[in-house]
Every structure is written in C-alpha cells, then in structure tokens.
Write a protein that holds these residues in place. Structure first.
Motif, PDB file in Angstrom:
ATOM      1  N   VAL A 136       0.864  -1.183   0.000  1.00  0.00           N
ATOM      2  CA  VAL A 136       0.000   0.000   0.000  1.00  0.00           C
ATOM      3  C   VAL A 136       0.898   1.229   0.000  1.00  0.00           C
ATOM      4  N   LEU A 137       0.755   2.065  -1.003  1.00  0.00           N
ATOM      5  CA  LEU A 137       1.573   3.267  -1.103  1.00  0.00           C
ATOM      6  C   LEU A 137       0.805   4.469  -0.546  1.00  0.00           C
ATOM      7  N   VAL A 138       1.507   5.315   0.161  1.00  0.00           N
ATOM      8  CA  VAL A 138       0.866   6.465   0.798  1.00  0.00           C
ATOM      9  C   VAL A 138       1.685   7.716   0.508  1.00  0.00           C
ATOM     10  N   ASP A 139       1.032   8.727  -0.023  1.00  0.00           N
ATOM     11  CA  ASP A 139       1.721  10.001  -0.264  1.00  0.00           C
ATOM     12  C   ASP A 139       1.606  10.860   0.989  1.00  0.00           C
ATOM     13  N   VAL A 140       2.315  10.451   2.030  1.00  0.00           N
ATOM     14  CA  VAL A 140       2.190  11.148   3.313  1.00  0.00           C
ATOM     15  C   VAL A 140       2.763  12.565   3.220  1.00  0.00           C
ATOM     16  N   LEU A 141       3.812  12.728   2.394  1.00  0.00           N
ATOM     17  CA  LEU A 141       4.417  14.062   2.267  1.00  0.00           C
ATOM     18  C   LEU A 141       3.475  15.013   1.534  1.00  0.00           C
ATOM     19  N   GLY A 142       2.774  14.505   0.506  1.00  0.00           N
ATOM     20  CA  GLY A 142       1.809  15.328  -0.206  1.00  0.00           C
ATOM     21  C   GLY A 142       0.703  15.814   0.718  1.00  0.00           C
ATOM     22  N   ALA A 143       0.248  14.932   1.600  1.00  0.00           N
ATOM     23  CA  ALA A 143      -0.823  15.319   2.531  1.00  0.00           C
ATOM     24  C   ALA A 143      -0.318  16.346   3.534  1.00  0.00           C
ATOM     25  N   LEU A 144       0.934  16.176   3.945  1.00  0.00           N
ATOM     26  CA  LEU A 144       1.549  17.134   4.869  1.00  0.00           C
ATOM     27  C   LEU A 144       1.598  18.512   4.213  1.00  0.00           C
ATOM     28  N   ASN A 145       1.879  18.489   2.922  1.00  0.00           N
ATOM     29  CA  ASN A 145       1.954  19.716   2.140  1.00  0.00           C
ATOM     30  C   ASN A 145       0.597  20.402   2.022  1.00  0.00           C
ATOM     31  N   ALA A 146      -0.487  19.608   2.034  1.00  0.00           N
ATOM     32  CA  ALA A 146      -1.810  20.139   1.698  1.00  0.00           C
ATOM     33  C   ALA A 146      -2.552  20.720   2.893  1.00  0.00           C
ATOM     34  N   GLY A 147      -2.034  20.522   4.099  1.00  0.00           N
ATOM     35  CA  GLY A 147      -2.662  21.174   5.245  1.00  0.00           C
ATOM     36  C   GLY A 147      -3.491  20.244   6.111  1.00  0.00           C
ATOM     37  N   PRO A 148      -3.936  20.760   7.276  1.00  0.00           N
ATOM     38  CA  PRO A 148      -4.513  19.908   8.325  1.00  0.00           C
ATOM     39  C   PRO A 148      -5.783  19.165   7.912  1.00  0.00           C
ATOM     40  N   GLU A 149      -6.729  19.804   7.199  1.00  0.00           N
ATOM     41  CA  GLU A 149      -7.997  19.118   6.916  1.00  0.00           C
ATOM     42  C   GLU A 149      -7.759  17.939   5.981  1.00  0.00           C
ATOM     43  N   ARG A 150      -6.911  18.132   4.960  1.00  0.00           N
ATOM     44  CA  ARG A 150      -6.595  17.074   4.017  1.00  0.00           C
ATOM     45  C   ARG A 150      -5.800  15.953   4.702  1.00  0.00           C
ATOM     46  N   PHE A 151      -4.920  16.345   5.640  1.00  0.00           N
ATOM     47  CA  PHE A 151      -4.113  15.350   6.336  1.00  0.00           C
ATOM     48  C   PHE A 151      -5.003  14.447   7.198  1.00  0.00           C
ATOM     49  N   GLU A 152      -5.943  15.091   7.895  1.00  0.00           N
ATOM     50  CA  GLU A 152      -6.888  14.346   8.727  1.00  0.00           C
ATOM     51  C   GLU A 152      -7.740  13.425   7.850  1.00  0.00           C
ATOM     52  N   ASP A 153      -8.114  13.932   6.670  1.00  0.00           N
ATOM     53  CA  ASP A 153      -8.928  13.161   5.740  1.00  0.00           C
ATOM     54  C   ASP A 153      -8.161  11.942   5.220  1.00  0.00           C
ATOM     55  N   LEU A 154      -6.860  12.133   4.936  1.00  0.00           N
ATOM     56  CA  LEU A 154      -6.043  11.000   4.488  1.00  0.00           C
ATOM     57  C   LEU A 154      -6.003   9.939   5.574  1.00  0.00           C
ATOM     58  N   SER A 155      -5.859  10.402   6.814  1.00  0.00           N
ATOM     59  CA  SER A 155      -5.806   9.474   7.937  1.00  0.00           C
ATOM     60  C   SER A 155      -7.076   8.633   7.997  1.00  0.00           C
ATOM     61  N   GLN A 156      -8.239   9.280   7.841  1.00  0.00           N
ATOM     62  CA  GLN A 156      -9.512   8.545   7.870  1.00  0.00           C
ATOM     63  C   GLN A 156      -9.618   7.583   6.687  1.00  0.00           C
ATOM     64  N   ALA A 157      -9.220   8.070   5.499  1.00  0.00           N
ATOM     65  CA  ALA A 157      -9.315   7.235   4.301  1.00  0.00           C
ATOM     66  C   ALA A 157      -8.437   5.995   4.443  1.00  0.00           C
ATOM     67  N   LEU A 158      -7.227   6.185   4.998  1.00  0.00           N
ATOM     68  CA  LEU A 158      -6.335   5.030   5.164  1.00  0.00           C
ATOM     69  C   LEU A 158      -6.913   4.050   6.173  1.00  0.00           C
ATOM     70  N   GLY A 159      -7.550   4.582   7.204  1.00  0.00           N
ATOM     71  CA  GLY A 159      -8.204   3.723   8.186  1.00  0.00           C
ATOM     72  C   GLY A 159      -9.242   2.833   7.504  1.00  0.00           C
ATOM     73  N   GLN A 160     -10.034   3.430   6.630  1.00  0.00           N
ATOM     74  CA  GLN A 160     -11.055   2.684   5.878  1.00  0.00           C
ATOM     75  C   GLN A 160     -10.385   1.654   4.970  1.00  0.00           C
ATOM     76  N   LEU A 161      -9.383   2.140   4.220  1.00  0.00           N
ATOM     77  CA  LEU A 161      -8.716   1.294   3.235  1.00  0.00           C
ATOM     78  C   LEU A 161      -8.082   0.076   3.902  1.00  0.00           C
ATOM     79  N   MET A 162      -7.472   0.311   5.068  1.00  0.00           N
ATOM     80  CA  MET A 162      -6.739  -0.770   5.727  1.00  0.00           C
ATOM     81  C   MET A 162      -7.675  -1.837   6.271  1.00  0.00           C
ATOM     82  N   GLN A 163      -8.951  -1.548   6.380  1.00  0.00           N
ATOM     83  CA  GLN A 163      -9.897  -2.588   6.800  1.00  0.00           C
ATOM     84  C   GLN A 163      -9.851  -3.785   5.859  1.00  0.00           C
ATOM     85  N   SER A 164      -9.465  -3.526   4.597  1.00  0.00           N
ATOM     86  CA  SER A 164      -9.389  -4.618   3.626  1.00  0.00           C
ATOM     87  C   SER A 164      -8.256  -5.593   3.946  1.00  0.00           C
ATOM     88  N   PHE A 165      -7.366  -5.209   4.871  1.00  0.00           N
ATOM     89  CA  PHE A 165      -6.256  -6.105   5.218  1.00  0.00           C
ATOM     90  C   PHE A 165      -6.357  -6.611   6.637  1.00  0.00           C
TER      91      PHE A 165
END
Lengths: 462, 462
Positions: free
Chosen positions: A283-312
């Motif tokens: 699973v690839l994660v653009d963590v630096l891109g999210a860091l670049n995009a600011g707090p709301e997007r970073f929090e959103d990435l965190s939630q999305a990854l939480g959802q995505l990781m349920q598949s594993f």
C-alpha cells in the motif's frame, strides 16, 4: 546418479514448490502506484546488471539472473502499461507515467540460482510473479458492504469540516429539501447524483481522499447508468421501519435499490474476482503530499487510510474474512516520494507513516499479518546536496520542478509524529512537485526499492 | 354496473394485456442512431401538442395523450442521453448529439385513450416502452460465433480491395513473417494487435463498415486487455490438425485462446443479456453517405449489412436461433438522412435500400418476420425548395453546412437500384454534411418519423 535423472527429480520437486506469487500494488490517487510498479519491473529486469539492489540478497550475491515477461493468465484484465511508462520517462524532458484508472496486470518470470546448491536442488529456479495495480479508492468501498442504505446515509462525513461541506454545498442545499416518501423522479435523481459526483470530484481535486462510493470517481463503462446514480440521504427524519415500508417507486426505495445493486454488482466482484486471490500487497501512501496540503486534508487521508486498511484486517471477526476469505500473507506500507525531502528526514517519514496508521497497524499485528512500514522513492526525481547556510553545512535537494525550473531547496522538517496545531500554524513544510530525472542507465535510479523488493519477494528467492 | 367495479375489472384486464415493449435502435457508426432515438423520444413526449405525427393514428385521432419518463429497469445500463442531445440541438448554432459508444436505455410510459371504448375497456391505457440504443458494430461480431480461430482467420477480407489492403499494409507485412509454431512473445503480440486495431480504426475513418472484431473499435474497460489482443493469421501454411496440436504457449494456440475468450466473454454476453430480450428493432442505414463515399465503401457497406442482418434471421437453422432464441416480432429498416436529397428522390432511396438488403430481406420474409423498409429524417437539417434551372423548375435543398455556410444545392439523382459502373464513373452524386436546423417549436422537425413510429408501436396503441 546420472545427470538427466537428477534433473528430472529436481524438476519434480520444483513443481511441488510454491513457485507463483500474486503481488498487488495499491494506494490512493497520486500515491505513485504506476511509478512504483514501473520501477519494480524495471529493477527486476535489470537485476544483476545495472540495477542497484544491494539490499536484496539474491541480487547482491549475483544469483538473480533476470526477469522475462510472460503472457498474463487473466485475459480480461488490461495489461499494466510498462512500455508506455518507460517511454514517458525517456522523453525529453522526462514525464511521469500516466496514472492508474483501473486494475491492470503484468506477469514476470524470474530466473535465479538457489542459495544452497544441494544435490537435489535445481541449477536454475523460476518464480512466476503476477503483478497487479489497482486504485486504492476501490478499497474505500469495502466498508459500504457492511451497511444498508439507511446506515450508510448516516455514516457519510458530509457535515464534518468546512472545506468539505463547501464542496458539496449545492448538492446539500437541494438534497435537504427531498421527501423520502415522494415518487422518485428519474431526471431529478440523475441531476442530484451528478451534483453529488461533482462534489466528490471537486473534493478529490482539492486533495481529499475519504470519498465514497469510489466508482463515482472512475465510472468507466458504467458512466450514466442508474447504478451510479444514488447518493446518501442525510438527516432522515422518518424511522428506519417507516422508510423500509415505503413503496418501490418512492425516492427512498429507489436510492436503496441502487445502493444494493452497487454493493452486489460493483463492490463484491472486485473482492471476489481479484482481491481475494492476491498473495502479497503493498500500500503506497503520499504522506508528504498530505503534509503539504494542510490539516484538513491530512486528517482526511488518515480517515481514508483507516477505511482502506480494513481490507487487510484478517481478524476472525472482520467483514472481509467473513465475506471473501482472502489470503494475503505479507503486507508492506510505504511512504512514497521520499526523494522529495532530504535524507536526514527519511526516518521521520517512516515514523509519521506509522503514527498515521497506528490503529490499523495494531489490528494487523494482532491478527498476525506480517507488515513492514518504510519510505522509498520508486523513481528518483532529486539529488541530495549539502549547502552552506549560516556558516553550517545543511542538507538540500537539487531537482527540476514540473514547470522546468532547476531548483535547490530545503523542503522542511517532517514531524516524527502526527502534526500538532503548532506545526500547521508555522507552515513548516513546503515542497515543490519535481519531474523525473533523466535516466542515463537502463535501470531507474531509486531509494530503497531493493529493501521493499526484499520484503515482498526475497523469501521466495532462496 | 357500478363505476368503481367497472374500473377494477378493466384494471384487471389491463394488467393481463401485453403492456410493455422493448424497442431497440441500431445501425453502423454514423447511421444516425442517437439523432433517431432523440427524435423518437421528443416526438412521443410532444405527441398531441406540437409534434407532427399524422401518419400515427393514435396521434392523428388525438388519443395519444403524452409520454412520461420512468426509472429504467436495468440499473447497470447507462441511461440514453436524451437531455444532452436536446441541449446540443438547442445550442447556437445547433449541434448534432454526441454519437453512441455503447448500449444505453430509456423508459417511457405512454398514456393514450383506446380507440374503441367498450364498457370493459379502460378510460386511459398505458404502454411502457423500454428504448435501447447500441452500436451495430456489435452485431458484426455474431458471425464470429460460428467460427473457430482457424476458419475465422481464413474468412477475414484482408486481401479484397486495394484501399482496404493499403490500410492494413504495415500489419500485413509483419504478420506474414510469423511462425504459428513459435513461442508466443507477449510484447510482439501486443504490438501486432495494436497495428491490427489501428488498421480497423483507419478503415472505419475511411468509411469502411465490415470490420471485425467490433469491440476493437470501442474497447471501453477492456482497453489493453489480452482479450482484445489477437488478430487473424492469414495464409496459414500448416494443416488445421497440425495447428491444433501445437503447445499452449505457441503463437497459434495463444491467439486461438484469446479468440475463444472474446467469443465467450464479449460477444455472447451481449446477445444473452440484451439482444434476445428485444421485442422490436429498427436498423438504420446511411445509404446516402455510402453512395457519397464511392464504390469500394458502398460494396463494403453492403457486406457489413449482410453480416449485421444475420442477427435478425430467425430461420430454424440460423446460428442465432440455435444459440439465443430471440423474439423480435417486427423489424424496420430505414435509410436515414432523407432530407439530404430532394423529396422526388425519396422513392429511389427506399428502392436502393431494398436492393442493398435484397438477400437478407428475402431470408427475413421467408422466416416470416414482418419487416418494412422506409426512408426518414429523424431531425430535419434542410428545407426543400424549387429553383429555376435552364428555364425549368427544379427541386433543390436549402441548408447550412457543418462549416456554417448557407447553401442551396441539388445533391443529385439517387439510383433506384445498385449503382452500376457508369454511375460511379459519372460521379453523379455529391451531398454536403448539414448541421441541424434551428428548432423554434418544442417538437423536432422530421420526415416520416410518424410512419416509423406507427410501424413499430402503432398496433399497441389501439
């Protein structure tokens, strides 16, 4: 023992061994999936000659002899576009390969010399590697399988975050006036569904990741079909019992029927036909891109990854285990684009990735799925330099921006844990998007591709 | 008898009658499918008010009350883009609707007063009309089902006609050097299949119609999948038995496996899931366009239509009947764009269409399928005028070309039978492509849409 007999015997043993591996690459849009798989194939093809793979023992010891492309077994799955990707990287100026739009596949046969040459082991062994690439957005739809339309409607994050709400404002204004009991109006549903899909597209463009249903963003041949024309009904004022009793031509029942069709005909087939057959996954994660995009997007990435990781999450009680009995026996999670920060920050990148995925990683380790987190650059876009700054040697990056400007920058410090209010307040991090470097050699320059290849397939090359 | 009881009884009878009809529109690329279905829906929606439908008794007698859009039953089929089509026609300047790329659907409910008001008949009756639009190219693949890879390879028209051969020349030069027994090379197959698809695309652009496999031209989500990466092997020098005995990884066996997958996973599902459920069908033919394009393209259209019409041949021994048991009980065949020639030529257009389809029409009539040939303009692009020419009144057309030029032309005489060498030699026919006319009324101006609607659904509106 005669040589031909010995060879026959070892061929027999060979066939009995587990000589085939289905390895899948995923990640959300922009995570770098195509670049990763292009580089993976490129490194394996040039292993033993030009590729720098010192962290992969079979390569370091000169035992990995090469990789040949074979016909893929799944005739209905598009071939992974390796050649077009390499061609893009070899253009002047080099371009990034075109992004993933759906699932694709490529089969490689690796030839290697086994590490221990007992009298029964073959001179040369083969490993057939089926490589897959698919949008991580498809995994965001897994949680949708545990919902019915009612509970899904309630679970959508439509009112959390000002930016997100603003992107859906037109749709929200209209949907809030709907009467679930009214007769469904075909044209109205189509236009509201389009407004909802538009909100999802805008949110994606604005850097949000936690977007359901995933296929609304990549509709393919279902574009314009009713199965992609539903949307959640937030703030339902009737009870679930009353809603379930509404006639089939009511607005509520129509949306609920489309939601069920989407579950059965879109989400399930991917898990049933593909996902459950993967052996290993990165699973690839653009963590630096999210860091670049600011707090709301970073929090959103965190939630999305939480959802995505349920598949594993293969705990006995997980939705996935109950539905599909998948068999992934090894997982890698990688922060991509590590070359977009200076090497002294790479440790922090991995720590941040682990912090971001703390909950899912805990679940995975509890479920005894071997998992490794690392940082990498599949295709290097920068070179690390040192510059004098206030009389001190400081790390910096030299690269060319997408606009073609040569720059020497220090992108900033990566926080080793989830960023605090202070971090966001100081705007401590800012990196440009780089174009790929010119590649004089046949093998692509990378950071830690060898480490990740070793984790994913190294144990099969002994 | 009390009124409520009478109504209940007639509702009962109503439900027992055949009140639903699945009507499909097809035709080769550029035949005018989207324009036809857009106009059909438009005419039915404005029947009884603005639409000119004198040849449809229910409309002429004021019994057709209107048509309402309902939710379509097939959630996985894209909705026919009626609104975008109408929006394009209402732009300044008007544009033709976007062409068909796959199957689409729209459900209408017609309200009408039955012609005979007996005491048991309902005051108002309903007819549910499911309308479908799909590429005629898909039907060209039907004959492929009766072949195996060997016989299909032999049947491809690759060496007939200089123009056609020229379009495939690069592919032909390469494919003729192939050894069917050699081991299949993934990359070589992909590049040869692309060269073949490129030949098909060029041929389509050049106006050819008889192009197999049809999905190579509209690949959709299968783009890049091995199932679309095969091609015929012309001039095979080995016997069929020897070829069939080649190992699975040989070039021949690999192509044959992909051909079989295409038959089973691409061609069959369309017939099984859609085609066999249509009740009535109209096939649109751009006979004037083919006349305009010259002898080789005209001959090619004739062959393509012969292939396409096999899908409607329900003789007991037909391939289709054996495989899918379809049930179409009425067929219309229409030459479109009748407004591109002067009205005095319309009779010839129908005669030419019947000559072009002489063989398939004979088979259909023999199989007792009611079929009617006619000419029409779904959306008028010209007005008929008379001009003085050498002291005589002559017919002419006034219209606006696609480039925006207002013209007054006499496009030429349409031959009433298959054109002879002399006709082609004299270059007797030449019409420009017109843009649609401005539509001041809600209903689109047309030629004989009412006649075709009467043939296709008139018997259900009595």
């Amino acid at each position: 023992m005669r040589q031909p007999f010995r060879r026959e015997l070892s061929n027999l043993i060979e066939r009995g061994r587990d000589r085939q591996l289905r390895l899948a690459v995923t990640g959300l849009s922009q995570a770098g999936k195509t670049a990763f798989l292009t580089s993976l194939i490129n490194q394996l093809r040039h292993a033993g000659v030009e590729a720098q793979l010192d962290m992969l023992p079979a390569a370091r010891e000169g035992r990995l002899l090469g990789a040949q492309r074979l016909n893929q077994p799944d005739l209905g799955v598009p071939r992974f576009p390796y050649d077009p990707g390499m061609a893009a990287l070899r253009e002047t100026p080099p371009r990034w390969p075109a992004p993933t739009r759906g699932i694709s596949e490529l089969r490689l046969q690796l030839r290697y010399r086994p590490a221990q040459q007992g009298w029964l082991s073959p001179d040369i062994a083969h490993l057939t590697l089926d490589l897959f690439d698919y949008p991580g957005e498809w995994l965001l739809d897994l949680p949708l399988l545990q919902h019915d339309f009612y509970s899904w409607s309630q679970a959508q994050p439509l009112h959390t975050g000002d930016q997100r709400r603003a992107l859906f404002s037109e749709w929200l204004a209209e949907v809030e006036t709907l009467d679930p009991a009214a007769e469904a109006d075909e044209a109205q549903l189509a236009s509201l569904a389009e407004a909802y899909a538009q909100g999802l597209r805008r949110a994606k463009q604005a850097g949000f990741s936690n977007l359901q249903p995933g296929r609304f963003l990549l509709p393919g041949e279902l574009d314009g079909a009713p199965v992609l024309q539903f949307f959640p009904l937030p703030q339902l004022s009737m009870s679930k019992e009353a809603l379930d009793a509404l006639p089939p031509n009511s607005l509520y029942a129509t949306l609920a029927a489309r939601f069920r069709y989407y579950q059965q005909q879109v989400v399930r087939p991917f898990y049933r036909d593909h996902f459950r057959r993967f052996d290993r996954q990165i699973v690839l994660v653009d963590v630096l891109g999210a860091l670049n995009a600011g707090p709301e997007r970073f929090e959103d990435l965190s939630q999305a990854l939480g959802q995505l990781m349920q598949s594993f999450d293969y705990g006995k009680r997980s939705l996935l285990t109950r539905l599909f009995a998948p068999r992934i026996d090894k997982l890698a999670i990688a922060a991509t684009k590590a070359d977009h920060v200076t090497p002294d920050q790479h440790g922090h990148v991995v720590q941040l990735l682990e912090a971001l995925l703390a909950e899912p990683l805990k679940d995975l380790r509890f479920a005894n799925v071997p998992v490794k987190a690392l940082s990498l650059a599949a295709i290097r876009a920068t070179e690390a330099r040192e510059v004098m700054h206030n009389g001190k040697r400081s790390p910096a990056l030299r690269g060319t921006t997408l606009e073609g400007e040569d720059v020497l920058v220090y992108p900033g410090d990566v926080p080793p844990r989830l960023p605090t209010h202070d971090f966001w307040h100081q705007q401590g991090f800012d990196f440009p998007s780089f174009r790929p470097m010119d590649t004089p050699s046949d093998a692509l320059a990378h950071i830690r591709m060898d480490a990740v290849i070793d984790w994913l397939i190294g144990d099969k090359l002994v």
